[in-house]
Design a protein around this motif. Structure first.
Motif, PDB file in Angstrom:
ATOM      1  N   PRO A 183       0.834  -1.207   0.000  1.00  0.00           N
ATOM      2  CA  PRO A 183       0.000   0.000   0.000  1.00  0.00           C
ATOM      3  C   PRO A 183       0.864   1.251   0.000  1.00  0.00           C
ATOM      4  CG  PRO A 183       0.069  -0.953   2.190  1.00  0.00           C
ATOM      5  CD  PRO A 183       0.904  -1.850   1.316  1.00  0.00           C
ATOM      6  N   HIS A 184       0.240   2.384  -0.226  1.00  0.00           N
ATOM      7  CA  HIS A 184       0.982   3.642  -0.198  1.00  0.00           C
ATOM      8  C   HIS A 184       0.094   4.755   0.344  1.00  0.00           C
ATOM      9  CE1 HIS A 184       4.183   6.386  -1.117  1.00  0.00           C
ATOM     10  NE2 HIS A 184       3.406   7.137  -1.882  1.00  0.00           N
ATOM     11  N   GLY A 185       0.594   5.469   1.359  1.00  0.00           N
ATOM     12  CA  GLY A 185      -0.130   6.608   1.903  1.00  0.00           C
ATOM     13  C   GLY A 185      -1.467   6.245   2.517  1.00  0.00           C
ATOM     14  N   ILE A 186      -1.480   5.259   3.419  1.00  0.00           N
ATOM     15  CA  ILE A 186      -2.741   4.812   4.018  1.00  0.00           C
ATOM     16  C   ILE A 186      -3.316   5.905   4.918  1.00  0.00           C
ATOM     17  CG2 ILE A 186      -3.873   3.007   5.370  1.00  0.00           C
ATOM     18  CD1 ILE A 186      -1.484   1.209   4.871  1.00  0.00           C
ATOM     19  N   PHE A 187      -4.620   6.131   4.794  1.00  0.00           N
ATOM     20  CA  PHE A 187      -5.297   7.083   5.668  1.00  0.00           C
ATOM     21  C   PHE A 187      -6.711   6.597   5.921  1.00  0.00           C
ATOM     22  CE2 PHE A 187      -6.890   8.320   1.561  1.00  0.00           C
ATOM     23  CZ  PHE A 187      -8.133   8.903   1.785  1.00  0.00           C
ATOM     24  N   GLY A 188      -7.351   7.171   6.939  1.00  0.00           N
ATOM     25  CA  GLY A 188      -8.723   6.802   7.247  1.00  0.00           C
ATOM     26  C   GLY A 188      -9.034   7.018   8.717  1.00  0.00           C
ATOM     27  N   ASN A 216       3.316  18.063  -7.665  1.00  0.00           N
ATOM     28  CA  ASN A 216       3.699  16.649  -7.601  1.00  0.00           C
ATOM     29  C   ASN A 216       2.513  15.758  -7.223  1.00  0.00           C
ATOM     30  OD1 ASN A 216       4.216  18.121  -5.060  1.00  0.00           O
ATOM     31  ND2 ASN A 216       4.716  16.103  -4.227  1.00  0.00           N
ATOM     32  N   LEU A 217       2.343  14.692  -8.017  1.00  0.00           N
ATOM     33  CA  LEU A 217       1.254  13.740  -7.818  1.00  0.00           C
ATOM     34  C   LEU A 217       1.701  12.588  -6.927  1.00  0.00           C
ATOM     35  CD1 LEU A 217      -0.145  13.492 -11.464  1.00  0.00           C
ATOM     36  CD2 LEU A 217      -1.153  14.737  -9.555  1.00  0.00           C
ATOM     37  N   VAL A 218       0.817  12.167  -6.014  1.00  0.00           N
ATOM     38  CA  VAL A 218       1.120  11.054  -5.114  1.00  0.00           C
ATOM     39  C   VAL A 218      -0.123  10.181  -4.947  1.00  0.00           C
ATOM     40  CG1 VAL A 218       2.759  12.494  -3.853  1.00  0.00           C
ATOM     41  CG2 VAL A 218       0.451  12.251  -2.991  1.00  0.00           C
ATOM     42  N   ASP A 219       0.079   9.012  -4.370  1.00  0.00           N
ATOM     43  CA  ASP A 219      -1.035   8.123  -4.011  1.00  0.00           C
ATOM     44  C   ASP A 219      -1.332   8.254  -2.523  1.00  0.00           C
ATOM     45  OD1 ASP A 219      -1.865   6.713  -6.350  1.00  0.00           O
ATOM     46  OD2 ASP A 219      -0.025   5.530  -6.278  1.00  0.00           O
ATOM     47  N   PHE A 220      -2.592   8.512  -2.197  1.00  0.00           N
ATOM     48  CA  PHE A 220      -3.094   8.323  -0.836  1.00  0.00           C
ATOM     49  C   PHE A 220      -4.171   7.246  -0.936  1.00  0.00           C
ATOM     50  CE2 PHE A 220      -1.277  12.562  -0.332  1.00  0.00           C
ATOM     51  CZ  PHE A 220      -0.627  12.422   0.883  1.00  0.00           C
ATOM     52  N   THR A 221      -4.131   6.274  -0.029  1.00  0.00           N
ATOM     53  CA  THR A 221      -4.987   5.096  -0.150  1.00  0.00           C
ATOM     54  C   THR A 221      -5.860   4.937   1.082  1.00  0.00           C
ATOM     55  OG1 THR A 221      -3.137   4.076  -1.341  1.00  0.00           O
ATOM     56  CG2 THR A 221      -5.016   2.661  -0.785  1.00  0.00           C
ATOM     57  N   PHE A 222      -7.178   4.956   0.862  1.00  0.00           N
ATOM     58  CA  PHE A 222      -8.109   4.798   1.981  1.00  0.00           C
ATOM     59  C   PHE A 222      -7.968   3.407   2.571  1.00  0.00           C
ATOM     60  CE2 PHE A 222     -12.490   4.351   3.795  1.00  0.00           C
ATOM     61  CZ  PHE A 222     -12.371   5.387   4.723  1.00  0.00           C
ATOM     62  N   VAL A 223      -8.007   3.328   3.890  1.00  0.00           N
ATOM     63  CA  VAL A 223      -7.691   2.093   4.593  1.00  0.00           C
ATOM     64  C   VAL A 223      -8.572   0.918   4.152  1.00  0.00           C
ATOM     65  CG1 VAL A 223      -9.170   2.681   6.573  1.00  0.00           C
ATOM     66  CG2 VAL A 223      -7.231   1.110   6.879  1.00  0.00           C
ATOM     67  N   GLU A 224      -9.840   1.163   3.846  1.00  0.00           N
ATOM     68  CA  GLU A 224     -10.720   0.056   3.424  1.00  0.00           C
ATOM     69  C   GLU A 224     -10.267  -0.552   2.104  1.00  0.00           C
ATOM     70  OE1 GLU A 224     -14.930   0.605   3.546  1.00  0.00           O
ATOM     71  OE2 GLU A 224     -14.865   1.647   5.483  1.00  0.00           O
ATOM     72  N   ASN A 225      -9.651   0.243   1.236  1.00  0.00           N
ATOM     73  CA  ASN A 225      -9.129  -0.294  -0.008  1.00  0.00           C
ATOM     74  C   ASN A 225      -7.906  -1.170   0.240  1.00  0.00           C
ATOM     75  OD1 ASN A 225     -11.082   1.020  -1.615  1.00  0.00           O
ATOM     76  ND2 ASN A 225      -9.884   2.905  -1.622  1.00  0.00           N
ATOM     77  N   VAL A 226      -7.085  -0.778   1.204  1.00  0.00           N
ATOM     78  CA  VAL A 226      -5.925  -1.589   1.568  1.00  0.00           C
ATOM     79  C   VAL A 226      -6.381  -2.931   2.143  1.00  0.00           C
ATOM     80  CG1 VAL A 226      -3.818  -1.697   2.957  1.00  0.00           C
ATOM     81  CG2 VAL A 226      -4.578   0.493   2.000  1.00  0.00           C
ATOM     82  N   VAL A 227      -7.365  -2.884   3.019  1.00  0.00           N
ATOM     83  CA  VAL A 227      -7.942  -4.109   3.580  1.00  0.00           C
ATOM     84  C   VAL A 227      -8.501  -4.995   2.472  1.00  0.00           C
ATOM     85  CG1 VAL A 227      -9.887  -4.976   4.950  1.00  0.00           C
ATOM     86  CG2 VAL A 227      -8.422  -3.166   5.867  1.00  0.00           C
ATOM     87  N   HIS A 228      -9.225  -4.392   1.542  1.00  0.00           N
ATOM     88  CA  HIS A 228      -9.811  -5.130   0.415  1.00  0.00           C
ATOM     89  C   HIS A 228      -8.722  -5.856  -0.373  1.00  0.00           C
ATOM     90  CE1 HIS A 228     -12.594  -6.152  -2.722  1.00  0.00           C
ATOM     91  NE2 HIS A 228     -12.063  -5.330  -3.614  1.00  0.00           N
TER      92      HIS A 228
END
Length: 356
Positions: A183-188, A216-228
């Motif tokens: 994952p990258h940049g997990i938040f939630g 600059n573009l980056v990835d932030f990933t919602f925690v439910e997507n990481v879990v999925h």
């Protein structure tokens, strides 16, 4: 020691589908707890192993212990066929010995315990930072080389954990399958790092500046997507699957300007968005100087600079990653959009609002 040389009984494909008993290592943490809750929703029986217990849930058995303690781990793995390994110190802790103990020694002990307990599948929470060296990564794929010059101790140990320990332990013939999720940049909601640190900096007047030109573009990933992504990998991890021994980027698949994301969170909580620009090279040079100074003075005085070289690099460079391999092999697609994820996150922190 080669983990793959351990003698194990052959496991048939059917056995991989028969058990819904799993263990979550690090299940008291931010990602771990979200993963535990989703596993329960999907009918799994969950055992949590962590150094602390931070909550109680029906259907969850908690085991407290040290990740380097083989016997403590074995008690949490009784009759378990699937293990998720989410335990890791926070990247910002900057404690080399701690990272080595947890990410390397602890993972080594965990794999030995998995083999001894007859665990069939291990899903590792790795990090996209294993291919990041502080320079631009645009739509990076999993075939990028591991960082030759890791930018911090966290990344350095995550590389060894993923490459040398977990992925090399995968052995179809002996019935032990592994996969790594990056994952990258997990938040939630309940995130103890990103939002609280951001708000603390804003309250101290340190969120007025944009590092670089702000594009600059980056990835932030919602925690439910990481879990999925973790659960998809676990349920597709079979001897005939192409995912065995591989790594997968899991993101929201919506690259966003770093400072736009930060501004949206800050404004949502009632704080002003950053406005003034500072040259990236200047800030990075100062951060490097302060980091070296802190290193030199550590025996005499302890202080942690607000901006480390890693934080400056993350704030001022492009770093976003392709999910094509996960889409193809896992059937992955985000279940929560970036917009909805930010809204749900902001709403979950009423105590951090301006004036609260």
């Amino acid at each position: 020691m080669c983990f793959c040389c351990t003698r194990r009984p052959q496991i048939t494909t059917g056995a991989y589908c028969s058990s819904k008993r799993c263990a979550v290592i690090g299940g008291s943490g931010f990602l771990g707890r979200h993963l535990v809750e989703k596993l329960l929703d999907r009918g799994y029986s969950v055992s949590v192993f962590d150094i602390r217990q931070s909550y109680e849930l029906p259907g969850v058995t908690f085991h407290q212990g040290d990740l380097c303690d083989n016997q403590a781990l074995l008690s949490a793995m009784k009759d378990v066929s699937l293990v998720f390994h989410c335990a890791s110190p926070a990247p910002a802790s900057d404690d080399r010995k701690l990272f080595e103990r947890v990410n390397i020694q602890g993972t080594h002990t965990l794999i030995e315990a998995c083999l001894e307990a007859g665990v069939q599948k291990l899903v590792l929470t790795s990090s996209a930072s294993v291919v990041f060296e502080g320079k631009d990564v645009k739509n990076g794929r999993e075939d990028l080389p591991y960082a030759k010059k890791p930018i911090d101790y966290y990344t350095e140990t995550k590389i060894e954990q993923e490459k040398v320990l977990v992925l090399e332990a995968c052995d179809k013939e002996k019935g032990f399958l592994t996969v790594a999720i990056r994952p990258h940049g997990i938040f939630g909601p309940r995130d103890p790092q990103l939002v609280p640190i951001l708000v603390d900096a804003a309250r101290r007047g340190k969120m007025k500046f944009i590092i670089g030109d702000g594009t600059n573009l980056v990835d932030f990933t919602f925690v439910e997507n990481v879990v999925h992504g973790h659960i998809l990998a676990a349920e597709r991890l079979r001897p005939d699957s192409p995912i065995c021994g591989k790594s997968y980027h899991i993101t929201n698949d919506e690259p966003v300007r770093f400072w736009d994301f930060m501004s949206e969170v800050l404004v949502g909580l009632g704080y002003a968005a950053p406005r003034y620009h500072l040259p990236y090279t200047l800030v990075y040079g100062l951060a490097l100087l302060l980091w070296l100074l802190a290193l030199i003075l550590r025996p005499l005085v302890s202080f942690k600079p607000t901006f480390t070289p890693m934080r400056v690099a993350l704030a001022g460079t492009h770093h976003y990653y392709s999910c094509d391999r996960a889409k193809r092999d896992l059937g992955y697609k985000p279940v929560v959009s970036l917009k909805d994820g930010i809204e749900r996150t902001v709403q979950s922190y009423p105590h951090l609002r301006q004036g609260a």
